[in-house]
Scaffold this motif. Sequence first.
Motif, PDB file in Angstrom:
ATOM      1  N   VAL A 166       0.983  -1.191  -0.029  1.00  0.00           N
ATOM      2  CA  VAL A 166       0.034  -0.055   0.023  1.00  0.00           C
ATOM      3  C   VAL A 166       0.796   1.292  -0.057  1.00  0.00           C
ATOM      4  O   VAL A 166       0.563   2.249  -0.815  1.00  0.00           O
ATOM      5  CB  VAL A 166      -0.991  -0.080   1.137  1.00  0.00           C
ATOM      6  CG1 VAL A 166      -1.727   1.274   1.441  1.00  0.00           C
ATOM      7  CG2 VAL A 166      -1.946  -1.228   0.941  1.00  0.00           C
ATOM      8  N   SER A 194      -6.191  -6.854 -15.439  1.00  0.00           N
ATOM      9  CA  SER A 194      -6.183  -6.250 -14.041  1.00  0.00           C
ATOM     10  C   SER A 194      -5.036  -5.184 -14.110  1.00  0.00           C
ATOM     11  O   SER A 194      -5.300  -4.127 -13.626  1.00  0.00           O
ATOM     12  CB  SER A 194      -6.458  -7.072 -12.886  1.00  0.00           C
ATOM     13  OG  SER A 194      -7.730  -7.802 -12.741  1.00  0.00           O
ATOM     14  N   ILE A 225     -13.596  -9.918  -8.524  1.00  0.00           N
ATOM     15  CA  ILE A 225     -12.141  -9.749  -8.198  1.00  0.00           C
ATOM     16  C   ILE A 225     -12.343  -8.726  -6.945  1.00  0.00           C
ATOM     17  O   ILE A 225     -11.751  -8.918  -6.015  1.00  0.00           O
ATOM     18  CB  ILE A 225     -11.487  -8.800  -9.234  1.00  0.00           C
ATOM     19  CG1 ILE A 225     -11.304 -10.018 -10.537  1.00  0.00           C
ATOM     20  CG2 ILE A 225     -10.404  -8.385  -9.053  1.00  0.00           C
ATOM     21  CD1 ILE A 225     -10.720  -9.449 -11.787  1.00  0.00           C
ATOM     22  N   THR A 261      -4.903   1.003  -2.002  1.00  0.00           N
ATOM     23  CA  THR A 261      -5.906  -0.022  -1.323  1.00  0.00           C
ATOM     24  C   THR A 261      -6.585  -0.925  -2.487  1.00  0.00           C
ATOM     25  O   THR A 261      -6.480  -2.087  -2.416  1.00  0.00           O
ATOM     26  CB  THR A 261      -6.621   0.209  -0.258  1.00  0.00           C
ATOM     27  OG1 THR A 261      -5.925   0.922   0.778  1.00  0.00           O
ATOM     28  CG2 THR A 261      -7.323  -0.947   0.343  1.00  0.00           C
ATOM     29  N   GLN A 262      -7.316  -0.230  -3.444  1.00  0.00           N
ATOM     30  CA  GLN A 262      -7.733  -0.710  -4.472  1.00  0.00           C
ATOM     31  C   GLN A 262      -7.052  -1.399  -5.442  1.00  0.00           C
ATOM     32  O   GLN A 262      -7.352  -2.590  -5.867  1.00  0.00           O
ATOM     33  CB  GLN A 262      -8.555   0.413  -5.419  1.00  0.00           C
ATOM     34  CG  GLN A 262      -9.507   1.207  -4.565  1.00  0.00           C
ATOM     35  CD  GLN A 262     -10.706   0.392  -3.820  1.00  0.00           C
ATOM     36  OE1 GLN A 262     -11.133  -0.603  -4.544  1.00  0.00           O
ATOM     37  NE2 GLN A 262     -11.044   0.703  -2.713  1.00  0.00           N
ATOM     38  N   GLY A 312     -10.865 -10.183  -3.742  1.00  0.00           N
ATOM     39  CA  GLY A 312      -9.697  -9.340  -3.244  1.00  0.00           C
ATOM     40  C   GLY A 312      -9.811  -8.704  -2.030  1.00  0.00           C
ATOM     41  O   GLY A 312      -8.892  -8.582  -1.188  1.00  0.00           O
ATOM     42  N   ARG A 352      -7.014 -18.005 -11.037  1.00  0.00           N
ATOM     43  CA  ARG A 352      -6.744 -19.302 -10.552  1.00  0.00           C
ATOM     44  C   ARG A 352      -8.149 -20.058 -10.593  1.00  0.00           C
ATOM     45  O   ARG A 352      -8.050 -21.192 -11.161  1.00  0.00           O
ATOM     46  CB  ARG A 352      -6.312 -19.584  -9.157  1.00  0.00           C
ATOM     47  CG  ARG A 352      -5.739 -20.766  -9.019  1.00  0.00           C
ATOM     48  CD  ARG A 352      -4.894 -20.235  -7.696  1.00  0.00           C
ATOM     49  NE  ARG A 352      -4.278 -21.934  -7.118  1.00  0.00           N
ATOM     50  CZ  ARG A 352      -3.417 -22.592  -7.522  1.00  0.00           C
ATOM     51  NH1 ARG A 352      -2.850 -22.128  -8.441  1.00  0.00           N
ATOM     52  NH2 ARG A 352      -2.995 -23.673  -6.935  1.00  0.00           N
ATOM     53  N   GLN A 378      -4.621  -8.836  -5.775  1.00  0.00           N
ATOM     54  CA  GLN A 378      -5.042 -10.216  -4.925  1.00  0.00           C
ATOM     55  C   GLN A 378      -6.168 -10.934  -5.440  1.00  0.00           C
ATOM     56  O   GLN A 378      -6.241 -12.201  -5.763  1.00  0.00           O
ATOM     57  CB  GLN A 378      -5.239  -9.708  -3.419  1.00  0.00           C
ATOM     58  CG  GLN A 378      -3.823  -9.434  -2.676  1.00  0.00           C
ATOM     59  CD  GLN A 378      -2.922 -10.446  -2.581  1.00  0.00           C
ATOM     60  OE1 GLN A 378      -3.272 -11.532  -2.511  1.00  0.00           O
ATOM     61  NE2 GLN A 378      -1.601  -9.974  -2.715  1.00  0.00           N
ATOM     62  N   GLY A 379      -7.282  -9.974  -5.835  1.00  0.00           N
ATOM     63  CA  GLY A 379      -8.544 -10.276  -6.363  1.00  0.00           C
ATOM     64  C   GLY A 379      -8.310 -11.202  -7.704  1.00  0.00           C
ATOM     65  O   GLY A 379      -8.994 -12.230  -7.929  1.00  0.00           O
ATOM     66  N   SER A 380      -7.489 -10.514  -8.720  1.00  0.00           N
ATOM     67  CA  SER A 380      -7.382 -11.092  -9.899  1.00  0.00           C
ATOM     68  C   SER A 380      -6.708 -12.486  -9.731  1.00  0.00           C
ATOM     69  O   SER A 380      -6.924 -13.183 -10.798  1.00  0.00           O
ATOM     70  CB  SER A 380      -6.937 -10.062 -11.058  1.00  0.00           C
ATOM     71  OG  SER A 380      -5.619  -9.531 -10.382  1.00  0.00           O
ATOM     72  N   ILE A 411      -6.790 -14.764  -7.432  1.00  0.00           N
ATOM     73  CA  ILE A 411      -7.627 -15.374  -7.081  1.00  0.00           C
ATOM     74  C   ILE A 411      -8.643 -16.052  -8.125  1.00  0.00           C
ATOM     75  O   ILE A 411      -8.767 -17.236  -8.374  1.00  0.00           O
ATOM     76  CB  ILE A 411      -8.547 -15.176  -5.867  1.00  0.00           C
ATOM     77  CG1 ILE A 411      -7.880 -15.003  -4.743  1.00  0.00           C
ATOM     78  CG2 ILE A 411      -9.907 -15.861  -5.553  1.00  0.00           C
ATOM     79  CD1 ILE A 411      -7.927 -16.029  -3.790  1.00  0.00           C
ATOM     80  N   VAL A 412      -9.365 -14.861  -8.776  1.00  0.00           N
ATOM     81  CA  VAL A 412     -10.243 -15.421  -9.833  1.00  0.00           C
ATOM     82  C   VAL A 412      -9.623 -15.841 -11.188  1.00  0.00           C
ATOM     83  O   VAL A 412      -9.948 -16.901 -11.858  1.00  0.00           O
ATOM     84  CB  VAL A 412     -11.114 -14.118 -10.254  1.00  0.00           C
ATOM     85  CG1 VAL A 412     -11.757 -14.264 -11.520  1.00  0.00           C
ATOM     86  CG2 VAL A 412     -11.924 -13.432  -8.980  1.00  0.00           C
ATOM     87  N   ASN A 433      -5.796  -2.421 -16.229  1.00  0.00           N
ATOM     88  CA  ASN A 433      -6.736  -1.643 -15.452  1.00  0.00           C
ATOM     89  C   ASN A 433      -6.137  -0.819 -14.399  1.00  0.00           C
ATOM     90  O   ASN A 433      -6.389   0.297 -14.302  1.00  0.00           O
ATOM     91  CB  ASN A 433      -7.870  -2.478 -15.123  1.00  0.00           C
ATOM     92  CG  ASN A 433      -8.702  -3.291 -16.056  1.00  0.00           C
ATOM     93  OD1 ASN A 433      -8.853  -2.785 -17.337  1.00  0.00           O
ATOM     94  ND2 ASN A 433      -9.440  -4.182 -15.773  1.00  0.00           N
ATOM     95  N   GLU A 438      -6.136   5.348  -0.528  1.00  0.00           N
ATOM     96  CA  GLU A 438      -7.576   4.703  -1.115  1.00  0.00           C
ATOM     97  C   GLU A 438      -7.264   3.904  -2.236  1.00  0.00           C
ATOM     98  O   GLU A 438      -7.524   2.848  -2.744  1.00  0.00           O
ATOM     99  CB  GLU A 438      -8.604   5.677  -1.224  1.00  0.00           C
ATOM    100  CG  GLU A 438      -9.850   5.173  -1.847  1.00  0.00           C
ATOM    101  CD  GLU A 438     -10.740   4.011  -0.965  1.00  0.00           C
ATOM    102  OE1 GLU A 438     -10.285   4.302   0.372  1.00  0.00           O
ATOM    103  OE2 GLU A 438     -11.376   3.492  -1.747  1.00  0.00           O
ATOM    104  N   ILE A 486      -6.994 -12.984 -16.895  1.00  0.00           N
ATOM    105  CA  ILE A 486      -8.054 -11.897 -16.029  1.00  0.00           C
ATOM    106  C   ILE A 486      -6.897 -11.237 -15.257  1.00  0.00           C
ATOM    107  O   ILE A 486      -7.263 -10.251 -14.851  1.00  0.00           O
ATOM    108  CB  ILE A 486      -8.578 -12.865 -15.083  1.00  0.00           C
ATOM    109  CG1 ILE A 486      -9.797 -13.643 -16.011  1.00  0.00           C
ATOM    110  CG2 ILE A 486      -9.414 -12.009 -13.880  1.00  0.00           C
ATOM    111  CD1 ILE A 486     -10.485 -14.605 -15.284  1.00  0.00           C
ATOM    112  N   LEU A 530      -4.226  -3.042  -4.462  1.00  0.00           N
ATOM    113  CA  LEU A 530      -3.896  -4.328  -3.884  1.00  0.00           C
ATOM    114  C   LEU A 530      -4.927  -5.284  -3.903  1.00  0.00           C
ATOM    115  O   LEU A 530      -4.917  -6.331  -4.075  1.00  0.00           O
ATOM    116  CB  LEU A 530      -3.417  -4.030  -2.136  1.00  0.00           C
ATOM    117  CG  LEU A 530      -2.841  -5.146  -1.272  1.00  0.00           C
ATOM    118  CD1 LEU A 530      -1.811  -5.940  -2.251  1.00  0.00           C
ATOM    119  CD2 LEU A 530      -2.725  -4.861  -0.295  1.00  0.00           C
ATOM    120  N   ILE A 531      -6.051  -4.876  -3.673  1.00  0.00           N
ATOM    121  CA  ILE A 531      -7.384  -5.622  -3.890  1.00  0.00           C
ATOM    122  C   ILE A 531      -7.541  -6.122  -5.090  1.00  0.00           C
ATOM    123  O   ILE A 531      -7.532  -7.537  -5.419  1.00  0.00           O
ATOM    124  CB  ILE A 531      -8.498  -4.672  -3.492  1.00  0.00           C
ATOM    125  CG1 ILE A 531      -8.776  -4.616  -2.022  1.00  0.00           C
ATOM    126  CG2 ILE A 531      -9.759  -5.458  -3.911  1.00  0.00           C
ATOM    127  CD1 ILE A 531      -9.864  -3.695  -1.545  1.00  0.00           C
TER     128      ILE A 531
END
Lengths: 187, 187
Positions: free
Chosen positions: A129, A176, B155, A151-152, B159, A165, A158-160, A162-163, A179, A148, A172, A154-155
Amino acid sequence: MRPQKIEEQEMLNGFAKLFKEKGYEGTSLAELAVVTGLKKASLYHRFPKGKEEMAKAVLLSINEWVEKHVFNTLTNPSLSPEERLKNGLQSIQKLYDDGNTPCLLQAFSVQSGIEVFHQLINDSMSDWVDAFTNIGLAFDLSQSAAKEKATQVLIAIQGSLIVSRGFNNPNIFINSLTNIEAMYTQE
Amino acid sequence: MRPQKIEEQEMLNGFAKLFKEKGYEGTSLAELAVVTGLKKASLYHRFPKGKEEMAKAVLLSINEWVEKHVFNTLTNPSLSPEERLKNGLQSIQKLYDDGNTPCLLQAFSVQSGIEVFHQLINDSMSDWVDAFTNIGLAFDLSQSAAKEKATQVLIAIQGSLIVSRGFNNPNIFINSLTNIEAMYTQE
DNA sequence: AATATTTTACCGAACGTTCGGTTAATAAAA
DNA sequence: TTTTATTAACCGAACGTTCGGTAAAATATT
């Protein structure tokens, strides 16, 4: 002094592969031994405190790589914000092998029950962050807006992962990263 | 017929708590027994195929809850798109206990090595994307734009759960849900 | 240069413990 | 009595870990 069969960094690379894919509890000493070419007992010569020490060493090793290749790039004052961002994201793409390799922080944040890990994970995420907050400031965001957005980011990373995988589709993750770049350069 | 000490759904709830926190390999039969109040052997009377069957039952049970409370809400034709979205996100917030409970899909996507899980995870994530694609269409997005946004939503959920856990700060998850709502209503 | 000593790296074998799983008997309701 | 639910006792296998001892290079002594 007898020479080592395998250097520490090489061991850590092998450990990392296993821990990322299988998590802490999911990785056995037998597997850790195989991946190094050493026997189980020899691992205890290198890492006297055992499995937990091996895992911690991997975490620190990856943190160093990230510090050197990601954070230093993102905060490199001799480059333009656009270049810092672009190069930093490229390093992140490499870190996660184009979306084909899971994040160790994720693998270790599930299970493991070992308290020290929680702290290391927390610290590591803070560093992420901070680094992206720095980039946000370079793009003339306010301190709070920069944090802010960081943090987005990092999310999104991490989220991409996961998705990606979940769908077995690394694109994907790649998308990201694109993006994320646009989040700074087009807003 | 002798009555059961504990009903199946109650068992599954206890299992879920463990599996989410500790992952598949990280959860032992001994723990699964304790949480149900039964002995290990009794678990095999209820789930003859053992741990894997228990885990699968938990996955299916949660999938049912999500189907009923999240997807049905998101696609409820008798509500306005705004209401469907708002209510659906509220159910998601409840599903993850305001950001205090990890996602089972995440816990199972690390390690476990069991192939059936990968398929279940993939299918489940597809359902999530489909549900949010539906909402996107209701907000007059094109099919491709709706699917793209739905992926972003998944995501963000995944995330933010990871990052919330890393920082031990559930508000990060809550904020992400707010952002998701804005992604549809303010664009 | 040759030998002995020291130091480090490695490993076979076993440790106690826990793993997931099974069996045979008991308890309790229909 | 029949049927179902539960469990104490047990199992082989794998777990992480430890230990006694070997292999090999560096150093010290002759």
